[in-house]
Design a protein around this motif. Structure first.
Motif, PDB file in Angstrom:
ATOM      1  N   ILE A  32      17.929 -36.283  41.991  1.00 49.31           N
ATOM      2  CA  ILE A  32      17.285 -36.327  40.678  1.00 49.31           C
ATOM      3  C   ILE A  32      17.698 -37.586  39.927  1.00 49.31           C
ATOM      4  CG2 ILE A  32      17.209 -35.201  38.401  1.00 49.31           C
ATOM      5  CD1 ILE A  32      17.150 -32.528  39.949  1.00 49.31           C
ATOM      6  N   ASN A  33      18.970 -37.955  40.030  1.00 46.88           N
ATOM      7  CA  ASN A  33      19.461 -39.165  39.380  1.00 46.88           C
ATOM      8  C   ASN A  33      18.729 -40.393  39.914  1.00 46.88           C
ATOM      9  OD1 ASN A  33      21.466 -41.598  39.278  1.00 46.88           O
ATOM     10  ND2 ASN A  33      22.115 -40.177  37.679  1.00 46.88           N
ATOM     11  N   GLU A  34      18.510 -40.449  41.224  1.00 51.85           N
ATOM     12  CA  GLU A  34      17.775 -41.576  41.818  1.00 51.85           C
ATOM     13  C   GLU A  34      16.344 -41.633  41.279  1.00 51.85           C
ATOM     14  OE1 GLU A  34      17.929 -41.319  46.057  1.00 51.85           O
ATOM     15  OE2 GLU A  34      20.020 -41.946  46.144  1.00 51.85           O
ATOM     16  N   MET A  35      15.727 -40.462  41.138  1.00 58.51           N
ATOM     17  CA  MET A  35      14.362 -40.431  40.584  1.00 58.51           C
ATOM     18  C   MET A  35      14.362 -40.931  39.144  1.00 58.51           C
ATOM     19  SD  MET A  35      12.609 -36.942  41.951  1.00 58.51           S
ATOM     20  CE  MET A  35      13.931 -35.935  42.599  1.00 58.51           C
ATOM     21  N   CYS A  36      15.334 -40.486  38.361  1.00 58.10           N
ATOM     22  CA  CYS A  36      15.418 -40.883  36.952  1.00 58.10           C
ATOM     23  C   CYS A  36      15.657 -42.376  36.799  1.00 58.10           C
ATOM     24  CB  CYS A  36      16.520 -40.096  36.245  1.00 58.10           C
ATOM     25  SG  CYS A  36      16.077 -38.380  35.922  1.00 58.10           S
ATOM     26  N   ARG A  37      16.340 -42.978  37.766  1.00 54.75           N
ATOM     27  CA  ARG A  37      16.632 -44.412  37.712  1.00 54.75           C
ATOM     28  C   ARG A  37      15.609 -45.244  38.483  1.00 54.75           C
ATOM     29  NH1 ARG A  37      22.271 -44.109  39.952  1.00 54.75           N
ATOM     30  NH2 ARG A  37      21.922 -46.305  40.311  1.00 54.75           N
ATOM     31  N   ASN A  38      14.536 -44.589  38.963  1.00 54.14           N
ATOM     32  CA  ASN A  38      13.488 -45.258  39.741  1.00 54.14           C
ATOM     33  C   ASN A  38      14.034 -45.944  40.982  1.00 54.14           C
ATOM     34  OD1 ASN A  38      10.586 -45.253  38.990  1.00 54.14           O
ATOM     35  ND2 ASN A  38      11.518 -45.467  36.970  1.00 54.14           N
ATOM     36  N   GLN A  39      14.992 -45.328  41.632  1.00 52.43           N
ATOM     37  CA  GLN A  39      15.568 -45.894  42.846  1.00 52.43           C
ATOM     38  C   GLN A  39      15.202 -45.082  44.082  1.00 52.43           C
ATOM     39  OE1 GLN A  39      19.738 -46.140  41.831  1.00 52.43           O
ATOM     40  NE2 GLN A  39      19.466 -48.216  41.062  1.00 52.43           N
ATOM     41  N   THR A  40      14.295 -44.138  43.929  1.00 55.87           N
ATOM     42  CA  THR A  40      13.870 -43.288  45.041  1.00 55.87           C
ATOM     43  C   THR A  40      12.900 -44.052  45.925  1.00 55.87           C
ATOM     44  OG1 THR A  40      14.125 -41.319  43.698  1.00 55.87           O
ATOM     45  CG2 THR A  40      12.726 -41.114  45.622  1.00 55.87           C
ATOM     46  N   GLN A  41      13.182 -44.074  47.214  1.00 58.69           N
ATOM     47  CA  GLN A  41      12.279 -44.717  48.158  1.00 58.69           C
ATOM     48  C   GLN A  41      11.241 -43.736  48.689  1.00 58.69           C
ATOM     49  OE1 GLN A  41      12.239 -48.034  48.790  1.00 58.69           O
ATOM     50  NE2 GLN A  41      13.757 -48.081  47.158  1.00 58.69           N
ATOM     51  N   ARG A  42      11.660 -42.472  48.838  1.00 56.76           N
ATOM     52  CA  ARG A  42      10.755 -41.421  49.309  1.00 56.76           C
ATOM     53  C   ARG A  42      10.883 -40.219  48.392  1.00 56.76           C
ATOM     54  NH1 ARG A  42      13.057 -41.440  55.148  1.00 56.76           N
ATOM     55  NH2 ARG A  42      13.755 -43.532  54.801  1.00 56.76           N
ATOM     56  N   LEU A  43       9.756 -39.656  48.048  1.00 54.88           N
ATOM     57  CA  LEU A  43       9.752 -38.504  47.158  1.00 54.88           C
ATOM     58  C   LEU A  43       9.023 -37.364  47.868  1.00 54.88           C
ATOM     59  CD1 LEU A  43      10.353 -37.264  44.408  1.00 54.88           C
ATOM     60  CD2 LEU A  43       8.306 -38.353  43.531  1.00 54.88           C
ATOM     61  N   PRO A  44       9.773 -36.387  48.388  1.00 56.58           N
ATOM     62  CA  PRO A  44       9.112 -35.269  49.070  1.00 56.58           C
ATOM     63  C   PRO A  44       8.146 -34.553  48.131  1.00 56.58           C
ATOM     64  CG  PRO A  44      11.488 -35.234  49.464  1.00 56.58           C
ATOM     65  CD  PRO A  44      11.221 -36.267  48.403  1.00 56.58           C
ATOM     66  N   LEU A  45       6.944 -34.296  48.624  1.00 60.92           N
ATOM     67  CA  LEU A  45       5.921 -33.660  47.793  1.00 60.92           C
ATOM     68  C   LEU A  45       6.359 -32.279  47.330  1.00 60.92           C
ATOM     69  CD1 LEU A  45       2.688 -34.714  49.705  1.00 60.92           C
ATOM     70  CD2 LEU A  45       3.697 -35.733  47.655  1.00 60.92           C
ATOM     71  N   ASN A  46       7.102 -31.578  48.159  1.00 59.02           N
ATOM     72  CA  ASN A  46       7.598 -30.261  47.766  1.00 59.02           C
ATOM     73  C   ASN A  46       8.509 -30.369  46.546  1.00 59.02           C
ATOM     74  OD1 ASN A  46       7.817 -27.408  48.180  1.00 59.02           O
ATOM     75  ND2 ASN A  46       9.898 -27.780  48.909  1.00 59.02           N
ATOM     76  N   ASN A  47       9.393 -31.379  46.533  1.00 62.30           N
ATOM     77  CA  ASN A  47      10.272 -31.591  45.377  1.00 62.30           C
ATOM     78  C   ASN A  47       9.457 -31.888  44.128  1.00 62.30           C
ATOM     79  OD1 ASN A  47      12.437 -31.211  47.044  1.00 62.30           O
ATOM     80  ND2 ASN A  47      13.236 -33.287  46.851  1.00 62.30           N
ATOM     81  N   LEU A  48       8.435 -32.699  44.286  1.00 61.86           N
ATOM     82  CA  LEU A  48       7.580 -33.042  43.150  1.00 61.86           C
ATOM     83  C   LEU A  48       6.890 -31.790  42.609  1.00 61.86           C
ATOM     84  CD1 LEU A  48       6.528 -35.344  41.414  1.00 61.86           C
ATOM     85  CD2 LEU A  48       4.757 -35.738  43.122  1.00 61.86           C
ATOM     86  N   ALA A  49       6.417 -30.930  43.503  1.00 64.57           N
ATOM     87  CA  ALA A  49       5.759 -29.685  43.081  1.00 64.57           C
ATOM     88  C   ALA A  49       6.730 -28.767  42.347  1.00 64.57           C
ATOM     89  CB  ALA A  49       5.164 -28.975  44.301  1.00 64.57           C
ATOM     90  N   ILE A  50       7.964 -28.670  42.837  1.00 70.59           N
ATOM     91  CA  ILE A  50       8.971 -27.818  42.200  1.00 70.59           C
ATOM     92  C   ILE A  50       9.304 -28.348  40.806  1.00 70.59           C
ATOM     93  CG2 ILE A  50      11.380 -27.057  42.323  1.00 70.59           C
ATOM     94  CD1 ILE A  50      11.036 -27.065  45.408  1.00 70.59           C
ATOM     95  N   ILE A  51       9.467 -29.650  40.680  1.00 72.69           N
ATOM     96  CA  ILE A  51       9.767 -30.262  39.381  1.00 72.69           C
ATOM     97  C   ILE A  51       8.625 -29.990  38.402  1.00 72.69           C
ATOM     98  CG2 ILE A  51      10.046 -32.464  38.164  1.00 72.69           C
ATOM     99  CD1 ILE A  51      11.594 -33.428  40.695  1.00 72.69           C
ATOM    100  N   CYS A  52       7.375 -30.142  38.859  1.00 70.88           N
ATOM    101  CA  CYS A  52       6.226 -29.879  37.998  1.00 70.88           C
ATOM    102  C   CYS A  52       6.224 -28.426  37.534  1.00 70.88           C
ATOM    103  CB  CYS A  52       4.922 -30.192  38.723  1.00 70.88           C
ATOM    104  SG  CYS A  52       4.601 -31.956  38.896  1.00 70.88           S
ATOM    105  N   LYS A  53       6.552 -27.518  38.424  1.00 70.10           N
ATOM    106  CA  LYS A  53       6.571 -26.096  38.065  1.00 70.10           C
ATOM    107  C   LYS A  53       7.642 -25.817  37.011  1.00 70.10           C
ATOM    108  CE  LYS A  53       7.027 -21.472  39.956  1.00 70.10           C
ATOM    109  NZ  LYS A  53       7.222 -20.669  41.151  1.00 70.10           N
ATOM    110  N   VAL A  54       8.851 -26.328  37.232  1.00 67.92           N
ATOM    111  CA  VAL A  54       9.959 -26.079  36.308  1.00 67.92           C
ATOM    112  C   VAL A  54       9.701 -26.714  34.947  1.00 67.92           C
ATOM    113  CG1 VAL A  54      12.398 -26.606  35.875  1.00 67.92           C
ATOM    114  CG2 VAL A  54      11.698 -25.679  38.083  1.00 67.92           C
ATOM    115  N   LEU A  55       9.162 -27.938  34.942  1.00 67.74           N
ATOM    116  CA  LEU A  55       8.917 -28.642  33.682  1.00 67.74           C
ATOM    117  C   LEU A  55       7.556 -28.305  33.068  1.00 67.74           C
ATOM    118  CD1 LEU A  55      10.396 -32.174  34.476  1.00 67.74           C
ATOM    119  CD2 LEU A  55      11.460 -30.274  33.233  1.00 67.74           C
ATOM    120  N   ASN A  56       6.785 -27.480  33.778  1.00 63.83           N
ATOM    121  CA  ASN A  56       5.463 -27.088  33.304  1.00 63.83           C
ATOM    122  C   ASN A  56       4.624 -28.323  32.963  1.00 63.83           C
ATOM    123  OD1 ASN A  56       3.405 -25.293  32.634  1.00 63.83           O
ATOM    124  ND2 ASN A  56       4.021 -25.234  30.483  1.00 63.83           N
ATOM    125  N   CYS A  57       4.475 -29.185  33.957  1.00 66.38           N
ATOM    126  CA  CYS A  57       3.733 -30.425  33.756  1.00 66.38           C
ATOM    127  C   CYS A  57       2.884 -30.727  34.985  1.00 66.38           C
ATOM    128  CB  CYS A  57       4.692 -31.574  33.454  1.00 66.38           C
ATOM    129  SG  CYS A  57       5.745 -32.048  34.848  1.00 66.38           S
TER     130      CYS A  57
END
Length: 71
Positions: A32-57
């Motif tokens: 999550i820290n890497e995502m927040c700092r824009n240092q993520t090279q790969r972003l698993p779609l499942n993680n993105l879906a989970i984040i969207c669900k939790v943040l309701n976005c």
């Protein structure tokens, strides 16, 4: 074109810490820290879906496609 991860800004708006997002999503806090700092090279779609669900976005609230400046 460049993809920017807007997760840090979204967490600030929601007044949620990276640690709390990690706890609610089950995603490792360093990831999550890497995502927040824009240092993520790969972003698993499942993680993105989970984040969207939790943040309701939507995905477009987290990912922003920008044109890169030209010389």
């Amino acid at each position: 074109m460049k993809i920017t991860i807007m997760l840090n800004e979204l967490l600030k708006e929601r007044e949620m810490s990276q640690h709390e997002l990690s706890r609610q999503t089950g995603i490792r806090q360093p990831s999550i820290n890497e995502m927040c700092r824009n240092q993520t090279q790969r972003l698993p779609l499942n993680n993105l879906a989970i984040i969207c669900k939790v943040l309701n976005c939507e995905i477009v609230d987290i990912l922003k496609l920008e044109k890169e400046p030209t010389d």
